[in-house]
Each structure stands twice: as structure tokens, then as C-alpha cells.
Write an enzyme that holds these catalytic residues in place. Structure first.
Site, PDB file in Angstrom:
ATOM      1  N   ASP A   1       0.842  -1.199   0.000  1.00 32.72           N
ATOM      2  CA  ASP A   1       0.000   0.000   0.000  1.00 32.72           C
ATOM      3  C   ASP A   1       0.884   1.258   0.000  1.00 32.72           C
ATOM      4  O   ASP A   1       0.612   2.225  -0.704  1.00 32.72           O
ATOM      5  CB  ASP A   1      -0.909   0.002   1.230  1.00 32.72           C
TER       6      ASP A   1
ATOM      7  N   HIS B   1      -4.341  -3.460   6.198  1.00 39.59           N
ATOM      8  CA  HIS B   1      -4.119  -3.743   4.768  1.00 39.59           C
ATOM      9  C   HIS B   1      -5.448  -4.165   4.161  1.00 39.59           C
ATOM     10  O   HIS B   1      -5.800  -5.346   4.127  1.00 39.59           O
ATOM     11  CB  HIS B   1      -3.076  -4.839   4.559  1.00 39.59           C
TER      12      HIS B   1
HETATM   13  P1  NAX Z   1      -1.587 -18.419  -3.986  1.00 42.62           P
HETATM   14  O1  NAX Z   1      -2.914 -19.055  -3.787  1.00 42.62           O
HETATM   15  O2  NAX Z   1      -0.973 -18.383  -5.338  1.00 42.62           O
HETATM   16  O3  NAX Z   1      -0.526 -19.160  -3.036  1.00 42.62           O
HETATM   17  C1  NAX Z   1      -0.761 -19.393  -1.705  1.00 42.62           C
HETATM   18  C2  NAX Z   1      -0.009 -20.669  -1.335  1.00 42.62           C
HETATM   19  O4  NAX Z   1      -0.092 -20.845   0.067  1.00 42.62           O
HETATM   20  C3  NAX Z   1      -0.601 -21.926  -1.978  1.00 42.62           C
HETATM   21  O5  NAX Z   1       0.418 -22.625  -2.659  1.00 42.62           O
HETATM   22  C4  NAX Z   1      -1.129 -22.707  -0.787  1.00 42.62           C
HETATM   23  O6  NAX Z   1      -1.003 -24.113  -0.964  1.00 42.62           O
HETATM   24  C5  NAX Z   1      -0.243 -22.208   0.337  1.00 42.62           C
HETATM   25  N1  NAX Z   1      -0.827 -22.357   1.672  1.00 42.62           N
HETATM   26  C6  NAX Z   1      -2.117 -22.216   2.050  1.00 42.62           C
HETATM   27  N2  NAX Z   1      -2.252 -22.494   3.350  1.00 42.62           N
HETATM   28  C7  NAX Z   1      -1.027 -22.782   3.814  1.00 42.62           C
HETATM   29  C8  NAX Z   1      -0.532 -23.145   5.083  1.00 42.62           C
HETATM   30  N3  NAX Z   1      -1.354 -23.295   6.120  1.00 42.62           N
HETATM   31  N4  NAX Z   1       0.790 -23.359   5.213  1.00 42.62           N
HETATM   32  C9  NAX Z   1       1.614 -23.255   4.164  1.00 42.62           C
HETATM   33  N5  NAX Z   1       1.203 -22.916   2.920  1.00 42.62           N
HETATM   34  C10 NAX Z   1      -0.100 -22.681   2.758  1.00 42.62           C
HETATM   35  O7  NAX Z   1      -1.692 -16.982  -3.350  1.00 42.62           O
HETATM   36  P2  NAX Z   1      -0.715 -15.715  -3.539  1.00 42.62           P
HETATM   37  O8  NAX Z   1      -1.154 -14.935  -4.698  1.00 42.62           O
HETATM   38  O9  NAX Z   1       0.688 -16.195  -3.472  1.00 42.62           O
HETATM   39  O10 NAX Z   1      -1.099 -14.861  -2.246  1.00 42.62           O
HETATM   40  C11 NAX Z   1      -0.790 -15.314  -0.948  1.00 42.62           C
HETATM   41  C12 NAX Z   1      -1.478 -14.467   0.101  1.00 42.62           C
HETATM   42  O11 NAX Z   1      -1.025 -13.114   0.046  1.00 42.62           O
HETATM   43  C13 NAX Z   1      -2.991 -14.388  -0.034  1.00 42.62           C
HETATM   44  O12 NAX Z   1      -3.575 -14.544   1.252  1.00 42.62           O
HETATM   45  C14 NAX Z   1      -3.223 -12.981  -0.530  1.00 42.62           C
HETATM   46  O13 NAX Z   1      -4.508 -12.514  -0.185  1.00 42.62           O
HETATM   47  C15 NAX Z   1      -2.130 -12.239   0.172  1.00 42.62           C
HETATM   48  N6  NAX Z   1      -1.754 -10.911  -0.339  1.00 42.62           N
HETATM   49  C16 NAX Z   1      -1.387  -9.968   0.567  1.00 42.62           C
HETATM   50  C17 NAX Z   1      -0.951  -8.707   0.198  1.00 42.62           C
HETATM   51  C18 NAX Z   1      -0.538  -7.685   1.218  1.00 42.62           C
HETATM   52  O14 NAX Z   1      -0.234  -6.564   0.820  1.00 42.62           O
HETATM   53  N7  NAX Z   1      -0.496  -7.962   2.515  1.00 42.62           N
HETATM   54  C19 NAX Z   1      -0.921  -8.317  -1.226  1.00 42.62           C
HETATM   55  C20 NAX Z   1      -0.893  -9.465  -2.169  1.00 42.62           C
HETATM   56  C21 NAX Z   1      -1.719 -10.664  -1.775  1.00 42.62           C
HETATM   57  O15 NAX Z   1      -3.038 -10.475  -2.217  1.00 42.62           O
END
Ligand code: NAX
Length: 328
Positions: free
Chosen positions: A161, A189
Site C-alpha cells: 500500500d 491492509h
Molecule cells: P496463492 O494461492 O498463489 O498461493 C498461496 C499458497 O499458500 C498456496 O500454494 C497454498 O497451498 C499455500 N498455503 C495455504 N495455506 C497454507 C498453510 N497453512 N501453510 C503453508 N502454505 C499454505 O496466493 P498468492 O497470490 O501467493 O497470495 C498469498 C497471500 O497473500 C494471499 O492470502 C493474498 O490474499 C495475500 N496478499 C497480501 C498482500 C498484502 O499486501 N499484505 C498483497 C498481495 C496478496 O493479495
């Protein structure tokens, strides 16, 4: 040469992971003279573990000089063993028909388990960044689940952000981002975050006075930054990944290596500053030095800013209320 630092990344086979791991191994996060060991965490699911193996094959194929080791895990108790840094990216995305409450609960469970594991096996100095959404509340839960670690070691990512706000403001005043100082973002966020350029300067001049347009602030700037995540999904068909990974690198690098007096934004447990209740995981303007962050104090909060800060605080308090029964 320095001894290696252990860095754990969860969600390592996801899209942010794919944009993040190569940069950590390349020295973008901890410095070009700092070897790293990657301890990668994914869910036990066969497909996820296989995808993780594929990412690790590619990391090996880069032959990074700084990469001193790499392991795959499905259990946080081994993934977090002796780590110096945790980048908690993996989280449960909102599925079809899932209510906000269900999302909060599913993630609360993940971050309770991971907080306990950090408490049990990570270095006492571990620095934790939570990226997975809802990032602030997940970071709060991890912190509460790790009473044996200092609360200040837990942070949430507001840096994307912050960087979005910086880029919008720089374009507006026709400057490069490096010429803008003292930008900050308050709160959660989420689209309620309050990006605040009232204190920003360029060449010692006030950015607010240069822009001199409260309508632009309220009707263009704040909605653009607040809804940027949605705009990227709309355009790309996928959520922000490389920019999120870049923000995570910026956050940890600045925390570990210092900002030399410059401001940045981190989601951190409040110490009560600016009337934000103690412990609330809130975006604040900070400076960092010697591995510690400090909230920038003494900023005037005008009526409009107070209203925006109250709004984002209200949302965070509601999220916290929603998971209270799980954290105690
Ligand atoms: P993806 O769905 O591509 O990847 C997430 C990965 O995490 C998957 O491979 C899944 O198997 C794994 N996972 C899920 N639960 C898990 C656990 N308990 N232990 C270990 N691994 C686990 O998502 P991606 O685009 O990489 O985004 C990841 C996260 O970042 C999401 O929650 C998303 O909302 C968040 N974001 C946060 C942002 C921020 O500014 N704070 C911005 C970007 C993003 O949207």
C-alpha cells in the site's frame, strides 16, 4: 564471510512465493554478502508439495552463490526450526460461498498453529512478516499464539500500500519515487487503509502544498490506492504477485538493515501511539535502525485524517472481535 541466515517462507509454491524466493536467494532482501538457507513450507497436499519441488528445481538451476541450503516442509515445526526470518505468505483464500467470517476463522486456525510453532522452535530474535490475508489480523493471531516471543517481532505487510501510494504521488508531482520522503499509510491492509501524504516532502518542499487539491486526495488518490488490488485482478486475471513479493522484500530489508532516518510503513503491534489501542496490528509510519523499528511520533492528526484512522481501526477491531474465541 557471514554465517547463513535461516529464512522460512510459507505458501512457497504460490504465485507470490514464485516471485519472492528467487529474490531472497539472490540477496535482494538481506544483502549481497549474506548467505541464506531457505526453509520452505507448503500444505501437505501432494500437488502443492510437487509444485514446491518444481520451484526448488528452478532455484537450484539458478546456482545462486548466496544460497547455502534449501529444504521443503509440510510441518511448521520443522520449517520454522532455528529461523531468523519468517515470511508467512500462505493463507486460505476466500472460496465460493465462503463468508468473511469463515475466511477469518480458517486463517485464524492456520496462524494459531504457525504462531505456536514459531514460539516452540524459531530463534528468539526471529522477525516475522505476515503477508497472507487478512494480514493484520493473521499477524495479530500469530503474535498472540507465541507468548514466548517478543510481540514486537510480529509485523504485517502494509508496504505494498505504501509503495502504491508513493508511486501515485510521485507521478502526480512529476518526481521520481526516490525524491519523495515521509510518505505513510495508517491502519489495515484493506481498502480502508489511509494513505497519507500530508507530511511528504520533495526537495524539502511540501507535497501536499504542491498538489493542493483535497478533492483529488479524497476522490482519486485514496480510492486508487485502496482499490489497487482489485484493479490488478480485473486487468491481469490474477492478484498482485510480483509487486507483493517486492513489497515483502522491501519490508524485511528495511527492518533488518535500517532506513537511515527515512520513513516507511510497517504493520506493527501498537504501543498506544496516536490513540491506537495497545497490541492492535496497525500500519504506522516508522523509521528503522539496528534491527528495530520506531514509530514516528508527534504528527498532527487533522479531522479528516482522524476520521479515516477511526474507520480502518474500527474494521480491525471487528476482525479481532471475530477471532477472539480462538485466541483468548
Ligand atoms: P496463492 O494461492 O498463489 O498461493 C498461496 C499458497 O499458500 C498456496 O500454494 C497454498 O497451498 C499455500 N498455503 C495455504 N495455506 C497454507 C498453510 N497453512 N501453510 C503453508 N502454505 C499454505 O496466493 P498468492 O497470490 O501467493 O497470495 C498469498 C497471500 O497473500 C494471499 O492470502 C493474498 O490474499 C495475500 N496478499 C497480501 C498482500 C498484502 O499486501 N499484505 C498483497 C498481495 C496478496 O493479495
Amino acid at each position: 564471510t557471514k554465517s547463513p541466515m535461516r529464512v522460512s517462507v510459507s505458501g512457497a509454491a504460490g504465485q507470490i512465493g514464485y516471485a519472492l524466493l528467487f529474490r531472497i536467494a539472490n540477496g535482494d532482501m538481506l544483502g549481497k554478502d549474506q548467505p541464506v538457507i531457505l526453509q520452505l513450507l507448503e500444505i501437505a497436499d501432494e500437488k502443492a508439495q510437487k509444485a514446491l519441488q518444481g520451484v526448488m528445481m528452478e532455484i537450484n538451476d539458478c546456482a545462486f552463490p548466496l544460497l547455502a541450503g534449501m529444504t521443503a516442509h509440510s510441518d511448521p515445526m520443522t520449517a520454522f526450526k532455528d529461523i531468523d526470518f519468517a515470511l508467512l505468505v500462505g493463507a486460505r483464500p476466500r472460496g465460493p460461498g465462503m463468508e468473511r467470517k469463515d475466511l477469518l476463522e480458517a486463517n485464524a486456525q492456520i496462524f494459531t498453529v504457525q504462531g505456536k510453532a514459531l514460539d516452540a522452535v524459531a530463534k528468539r530474535t526471529v522477525k516475522v512478516l505476515v503477508v497472507g490475508n487478512p494480514a493484520n489480523t493473521n499477524a495479530y493471531i500469530a503474535m498472540k499464539s507465541a507468548p514466548g516471543l517478543p510481540s514486537k517481532n510480529f509485523t504485517a505487510m502494509l508496504r505494498l500500500d505504501h509503495n502504491r501510494a508513493l508511486s501515485q504521488v510521485a507521478a502526480k508531482v512529476n518526481k521520481s519515487v526516490t525524491e519523495i520522503e515521509k510518505m505513510c499509510v495508517w491502519g489495515n491492509h484493506s481498502p480502508t487503509m489511509y494513505a497519507d501524504y500530508r507530511f511528504a516532502t520533495t526537495d524539502g518542499k511540501s507535497v501536499k502544498e504542491m498538489i493542493n487539491d483535497d478533492v483529488w486526495n479524497k476522490d482519486v488518490f485514496l480510492p486508487t490506492v485502496g482499490k489497487r488490488g482489485a484493479a490488478i485482478i480485473e486487468a491481469r486475471g490474477l492478484s498482485s504477485a510480483a509487486s507483493a513479493a517486492n513489497a515483502a522484500i522491501d519490508h524485511v530489508r528495511d527492518w533488518a538493515l535500517g532506513t537511515n532516518g527515512k520513513w516507511t510503513t510497517m504493520g506493527i503491534p501498537s504501543d498506544g501511539s496516536y490513540g491506537i489501542p495497545e497490541g492492535t496490528m496497525f500500519g504506522f509510519p516508522v523509521t528503522t535502525a539496528n534491527g528495530e523499528y520506531q514509530i514516528v511520533q508527534g504528527l498532527a492528526i487533522d479531522a479528516f485524517s482522524q476520521e479515516r484512522i477511526n474507520l480502518t481501526l474500527k474494521e480491525l477491531s471487528e476482525e479481532r472481535e471475530g477471532v477472539k474465541h480462538l485466541v483468548g
